[in-house]
Design a protein around this motif. Structure first.
Motif, PDB file in Angstrom:
ATOM      1  N   ARG A 215       0.825  -0.934   0.038  1.00  0.00           N
ATOM      2  CA  ARG A 215       0.077   0.423   0.078  1.00  0.00           C
ATOM      3  C   ARG A 215       0.788   1.626   0.176  1.00  0.00           C
ATOM      4  N   ILE A 216       0.605   1.961  -1.366  1.00  0.00           N
ATOM      5  CA  ILE A 216       1.860   2.596  -1.562  1.00  0.00           C
ATOM      6  C   ILE A 216       1.429   4.187  -0.565  1.00  0.00           C
ATOM      7  N   ARG A 217       2.258   5.104  -0.672  1.00  0.00           N
ATOM      8  CA  ARG A 217       1.662   6.684   0.034  1.00  0.00           C
ATOM      9  C   ARG A 217       2.225   7.502  -1.512  1.00  0.00           C
ATOM     10  N   PRO A 218       1.009   8.168  -2.185  1.00  0.00           N
ATOM     11  CA  PRO A 218       1.459   8.403  -3.233  1.00  0.00           C
ATOM     12  C   PRO A 218       1.846  10.000  -2.993  1.00  0.00           C
ATOM     13  N   THR A 219       2.442  10.439  -3.641  1.00  0.00           N
ATOM     14  CA  THR A 219       3.782  11.827  -3.202  1.00  0.00           C
ATOM     15  C   THR A 219       3.068  12.498  -4.394  1.00  0.00           C
ATOM     16  N   MET A 220       2.607  11.907  -5.828  1.00  0.00           N
ATOM     17  CA  MET A 220       1.913  13.217  -6.880  1.00  0.00           C
ATOM     18  C   MET A 220       1.203  12.316  -7.247  1.00  0.00           C
ATOM     19  N   CYS A 221       0.089  12.511  -7.823  1.00  0.00           N
ATOM     20  CA  CYS A 221      -1.298  11.744  -8.478  1.00  0.00           C
ATOM     21  C   CYS A 221      -2.030  13.076  -9.178  1.00  0.00           C
ATOM     22  N   THR A 222      -2.816  12.573 -10.161  1.00  0.00           N
ATOM     23  CA  THR A 222      -2.737  13.276 -11.058  1.00  0.00           C
ATOM     24  C   THR A 222      -3.671  12.333 -12.423  1.00  0.00           C
ATOM     25  N   ASN A 223      -4.628  12.129 -12.728  1.00  0.00           N
ATOM     26  CA  ASN A 223      -5.767  11.480 -13.685  1.00  0.00           C
ATOM     27  C   ASN A 223      -5.244  11.330 -15.496  1.00  0.00           C
ATOM     28  N   ASP A 224      -3.956  12.566 -15.898  1.00  0.00           N
ATOM     29  CA  ASP A 224      -3.392  12.004 -17.012  1.00  0.00           C
ATOM     30  C   ASP A 224      -2.497  11.399 -16.113  1.00  0.00           C
ATOM     31  N   GLY A 225      -2.031   9.798 -17.804  1.00  0.00           N
ATOM     32  CA  GLY A 225      -0.861   9.197 -17.459  1.00  0.00           C
ATOM     33  C   GLY A 225      -0.122  10.011 -18.071  1.00  0.00           C
ATOM     34  N   ALA A 226      -0.164  10.725 -18.927  1.00  0.00           N
ATOM     35  CA  ALA A 226       0.746  11.483 -19.682  1.00  0.00           C
ATOM     36  C   ALA A 226       2.321  12.398 -18.447  1.00  0.00           C
ATOM     37  N   VAL A 227       1.274  12.576 -17.686  1.00  0.00           N
ATOM     38  CA  VAL A 227       1.587  13.469 -16.747  1.00  0.00           C
ATOM     39  C   VAL A 227       2.583  13.010 -15.955  1.00  0.00           C
ATOM     40  N   VAL A 228       2.064  11.724 -15.549  1.00  0.00           N
ATOM     41  CA  VAL A 228       2.686  10.828 -14.643  1.00  0.00           C
ATOM     42  C   VAL A 228       3.940  10.658 -15.149  1.00  0.00           C
ATOM     43  N   ARG A 229       3.846  10.103 -16.448  1.00  0.00           N
ATOM     44  CA  ARG A 229       5.392   9.823 -17.569  1.00  0.00           C
ATOM     45  C   ARG A 229       6.138  10.756 -17.164  1.00  0.00           C
ATOM     46  N   ASP A 230       5.422  12.084 -17.381  1.00  0.00           N
ATOM     47  CA  ASP A 230       6.918  13.175 -17.788  1.00  0.00           C
ATOM     48  C   ASP A 230       7.242  13.630 -16.122  1.00  0.00           C
ATOM     49  N   TRP A 231       6.882  13.413 -15.065  1.00  0.00           N
ATOM     50  CA  TRP A 231       7.188  13.690 -13.643  1.00  0.00           C
ATOM     51  C   TRP A 231       8.490  12.680 -13.453  1.00  0.00           C
ATOM     52  N   ALA A 232       7.612  11.056 -13.723  1.00  0.00           N
ATOM     53  CA  ALA A 232       8.406  10.555 -13.390  1.00  0.00           C
ATOM     54  C   ALA A 232      10.324  10.577 -14.339  1.00  0.00           C
TER      55      ALA A 232
END
Length: 305
Positions: A215-232
């Motif tokens: 059960r991870i604790r998200p530091t950042m979240c969004t409803n857009d997968g492209a944004v998560v990829r960019d953050w990574a």
């Protein structure tokens, strides 16, 4: 008397928020729509739309006309579909829904090629954040990534697609080592929130170890997968992404796999099929072209192993 043309006209009105919107859909001026509506109401002697407020509201009689118009329109489309299938003709209107990112990269080019190969077909491609089973009644083909909806849904697999845990080399160089799934509890995790899915529960399986759930604790979240990829890619943390989405980044070294010996649940690319009039010749032809474009999956040629 109300003609079939009147029903088509009124269906557009019934599905519009205003006369101006209806005019845009019909490519005419708002006064022309108003005049035609007034003429229709005068001819049948019944008011169909209440225009006293800012929005159009159907009267009870307007609801009745709209419902019958939908029945007639669907019957006419079903007849056209049946006749086209008799002669195996690829014609008519094809409705496709797909996720934004995957749709732009892998579906839109196939739609382009399909339209050129079959000039008798018109196409609508709707890109949505999470196209799913709720679009089945209005679409011929829904491209979906991950587990399909209801069990009675007609589904065909288009291509395999793993999900991969990854992070940027800079993040991994500065953070503590990740040697087992439980180590993720000490790391920055990035998630995509989709529908009602529990995105903070990450499941892992290993060829020679017991499965683990974290059960991870998200530091950042969004409803857009492209944004998560960019953050990574920019080093914000660890993300779980589809291989089609990060294959190029893995091959170029912008991202590195994390816990490579562990697997997470796959998210295959599937097509959910509309059932309004059965499988049309155009839907069958489009699926064949789309499947061919994904065989072998383009992303499988890019991932650095």
């Amino acid at each position: 008397m109300i003609s079939s043309e009147d029903l088509r006209f009124f269906n557009v009105l019934a599905q519009s928020a205003s006369l101006a919107e209806a005019a845009r859909k019909m490519d005419v001026t708002p006064p022309a729509v108003t005049q035609r509506l007034q003429a229709l109401e005068a001819r049948i002697g019944i008011r169909l739309i209440d225009r006293s407020g800012r929005r159009m509201v159907l009267t009870d009689e307007g609801d009745l006309v709209a419902s019958h118009g939908t029945i007639v329109a669907e019957a006419m489309e079903a007849l056209s579909e049946a006749l086209a299938n008799r002669k195996k003709a690829v014609s008519g209107h094809l409705r496709i829904a797909a996720p934004h990112g995957f749709g732009r990269l892998h579906v839109a080019p196939v739609v382009d090629a399909f339209a050129k190969a079959h000039p008798g077909v018109t196409v609508t491609l709707d890109l949505a954040d999470h196209p799913g089973a709720h679009l089945v009644e209005s679409s011929d083909v829904i491209v979906h990534i991950g587990p399909p909806g209801a069990q009675n849904q007609i589904v065909t697999t288009l291509a395999p697609n793993r999900r991969i845990l990854c992070a940027s080399p800079d993040y991994l160089a500065s953070a503590s080592p990740i040697q087992s799934p439980s180590d993720l509890l000490r790391h920055r995790c990035l998630v995509v929130r989709e529908n009602d899915e529990d995105v903070t529960l990450w499941r892992f399986v290993h060829a020679s170890r017991e499965p683990e759930t974290v059960r991870i604790r998200p530091t950042m979240c969004t409803n857009d997968g492209a944004v998560v990829r960019d953050w990574a890619v920019t080093g914000q943390g660890v993300a779980m992404r589809s291989e089609w989405n990060v294959a190029a980044d893995l091959a170029a070294g912008r991202l590195k796999r994390v816990l490579a010996s562990w697997e997470v649940p796959a998210a295959d690319v599937v097509a959910m099929l509309g059932t309004r009039f059965g499988r049309s010749a155009r839907a069958t032809a489009f699926l064949a072209m789309l499947r061919q474009s994904l065989a072998p999956p383009p992303w499988r040629r890019r991932i650095a192993r």
